[in-house]
Write a protein that holds these residues in place. Structure first.
Motif, PDB file in Angstrom:
ATOM      1  N   PHE A 101       0.825  -1.209   0.000  1.00  0.00           N
ATOM      2  CA  PHE A 101       0.000   0.000   0.000  1.00  0.00           C
ATOM      3  C   PHE A 101       0.858   1.258   0.000  1.00  0.00           C
ATOM      4  CE2 PHE A 101      -2.051  -3.445   2.206  1.00  0.00           C
ATOM      5  CZ  PHE A 101      -3.251  -3.528   1.538  1.00  0.00           C
ATOM      6  N   LEU A 102       0.385   2.252  -0.732  1.00  0.00           N
ATOM      7  CA  LEU A 102       0.990   3.576  -0.713  1.00  0.00           C
ATOM      8  C   LEU A 102      -0.052   4.557  -0.223  1.00  0.00           C
ATOM      9  CD1 LEU A 102       2.894   3.981  -4.101  1.00  0.00           C
ATOM     10  CD2 LEU A 102       3.856   3.544  -1.841  1.00  0.00           C
ATOM     11  N   TYR A 103       0.415   5.550   0.516  1.00  0.00           N
ATOM     12  CA  TYR A 103      -0.488   6.596   0.994  1.00  0.00           C
ATOM     13  C   TYR A 103       0.115   7.961   0.740  1.00  0.00           C
ATOM     14  CZ  TYR A 103      -2.697   9.941   4.070  1.00  0.00           C
ATOM     15  OH  TYR A 103      -3.321  11.049   4.550  1.00  0.00           O
ATOM     16  N   SER A 122       7.800  -3.532  -5.546  1.00  0.00           N
ATOM     17  CA  SER A 122       8.506  -2.895  -6.649  1.00  0.00           C
ATOM     18  C   SER A 122       7.584  -1.972  -7.448  1.00  0.00           C
ATOM     19  CB  SER A 122       9.111  -3.974  -7.554  1.00  0.00           C
ATOM     20  OG  SER A 122       9.698  -3.400  -8.694  1.00  0.00           O
ATOM     21  N   SER A 123       6.378  -2.455  -7.750  1.00  0.00           N
ATOM     22  CA  SER A 123       5.402  -1.629  -8.474  1.00  0.00           C
ATOM     23  C   SER A 123       5.017  -0.404  -7.653  1.00  0.00           C
ATOM     24  CB  SER A 123       4.142  -2.442  -8.795  1.00  0.00           C
ATOM     25  OG  SER A 123       4.443  -3.512  -9.645  1.00  0.00           O
ATOM     26  N   MET A 128       5.433   5.436  -6.663  1.00  0.00           N
ATOM     27  CA  MET A 128       5.790   6.502  -5.739  1.00  0.00           C
ATOM     28  C   MET A 128       6.868   7.404  -6.363  1.00  0.00           C
ATOM     29  SD  MET A 128       6.808   6.147  -1.690  1.00  0.00           S
ATOM     30  CE  MET A 128       7.972   4.851  -2.012  1.00  0.00           C
ATOM     31  N   LYS A 129       7.826   6.791  -7.032  1.00  0.00           N
ATOM     32  CA  LYS A 129       8.894   7.552  -7.692  1.00  0.00           C
ATOM     33  C   LYS A 129       8.304   8.428  -8.803  1.00  0.00           C
ATOM     34  CE  LYS A 129      12.689   5.338  -8.020  1.00  0.00           C
ATOM     35  NZ  LYS A 129      13.743   4.384  -8.426  1.00  0.00           N
ATOM     36  N   LYS A 130       7.407   7.860  -9.594  1.00  0.00           N
ATOM     37  CA  LYS A 130       6.781   8.596 -10.693  1.00  0.00           C
ATOM     38  C   LYS A 130       5.960   9.774 -10.165  1.00  0.00           C
ATOM     39  CE  LYS A 130       2.984   7.772 -13.005  1.00  0.00           C
ATOM     40  NZ  LYS A 130       1.844   7.164 -13.447  1.00  0.00           N
ATOM     41  N   GLU A 131       5.230   9.560  -9.075  1.00  0.00           N
ATOM     42  CA  GLU A 131       4.395  10.608  -8.487  1.00  0.00           C
ATOM     43  C   GLU A 131       5.218  11.632  -7.699  1.00  0.00           C
ATOM     44  OE1 GLU A 131       0.970  11.111  -8.713  1.00  0.00           O
ATOM     45  OE2 GLU A 131       1.112   9.568 -10.275  1.00  0.00           O
ATOM     46  N   GLY A 132       6.403  11.225  -7.253  1.00  0.00           N
ATOM     47  CA  GLY A 132       7.256  12.119  -6.484  1.00  0.00           C
ATOM     48  C   GLY A 132       6.782  12.346  -5.060  1.00  0.00           C
ATOM     49  N   LYS A 133       5.925  11.462  -4.582  1.00  0.00           N
ATOM     50  CA  LYS A 133       5.409  11.585  -3.211  1.00  0.00           C
ATOM     51  C   LYS A 133       4.771  10.269  -2.798  1.00  0.00           C
ATOM     52  CE  LYS A 133       1.333  13.650  -5.233  1.00  0.00           C
ATOM     53  NZ  LYS A 133       0.653  14.893  -5.480  1.00  0.00           N
ATOM     54  N   GLY A 134       4.550  10.154  -1.504  1.00  0.00           N
ATOM     55  CA  GLY A 134       3.885   8.976  -0.969  1.00  0.00           C
ATOM     56  C   GLY A 134       4.758   8.245   0.021  1.00  0.00           C
ATOM     57  N   GLU A 135       4.130   7.335   0.734  1.00  0.00           N
ATOM     58  CA  GLU A 135       4.841   6.499   1.691  1.00  0.00           C
ATOM     59  C   GLU A 135       4.234   5.107   1.663  1.00  0.00           C
ATOM     60  OE1 GLU A 135       3.609   6.932   6.048  1.00  0.00           O
ATOM     61  OE2 GLU A 135       2.917   8.845   5.208  1.00  0.00           O
TER      62      GLU A 135
END
Length: 151
Positions: A101-103, A122-123, A128-135
């Motif tokens: 999960f990413l938030y 990995s996905s 998260m890298k593409k969006e530039g944010k998240g945890e």
């Protein structure tokens, strides 16, 4: 003698059936008729849809992971057969306890909970890298998250 044999055979079949574990497969979402069982919104964004399959054969559907969490926090775990989320990229069903999960409060989700799920870490990291944010969040963190009035 035949009654004894039939009784023993029936007992053996029952014991064998009791040993089999029930499997619960996800049900495809129909955006024309399916609605979230918590907020009653139509499930039009199926890549965010989630499901809880109950042992009695019924299926509870949700438009957002946050709605499913709200539902699960009020349920008796003994009634639940399986829980599924969708991989945010592929749309494939993933068992809740196997998902990553990413938030981020700014991630768009149908009810603005900001949690998206993936079939593997990995996905999730690529997203998260593409969006530039998240945890990254564990399932336990998702289940206990203080949504801060979001919905």
């Amino acid at each position: 003698m035949n009654r004894i044999f039939l009784g023993m055979a029936a007992s053996a079949m029952l014991l064998t059936a009791c040993g089999k574990e029930q499997t619960y497969e996800p049900v495809e979402i129909n955006p024309d008729i399916d609605v979230c069982d918590v907020c009653n919104m139509s499930i039009t964004e199926s890549q965010y849809a989630t499901e809880v399959l109950l042992k009695d054969g019924s299926v509870e559907t949700f438009d957002d992971i946050g709605c499913m969490v709200e539902y699960l926090n009020e349920q008796d775990e003994k009634t639940i057969g399986e829980k599924y989320v969708r991989d945010a990229l592929s749309g494939d069903w993933v068992k809740l306890n196997k998902a990553t999960f990413l938030y981020n409060k700014d991630y768009w989700t149908p009810m603005a909970y900001g949690v998206v799920s993936f079939s593997d870490q990995s996905s999730a990291e690529d997203y998260m890298k593409k969006e530039g944010k998240g945890e990254i969040m564990t399932l336990e963190e998702v289940m206990k998250h203080d949504w801060g009035g979001q919905q």
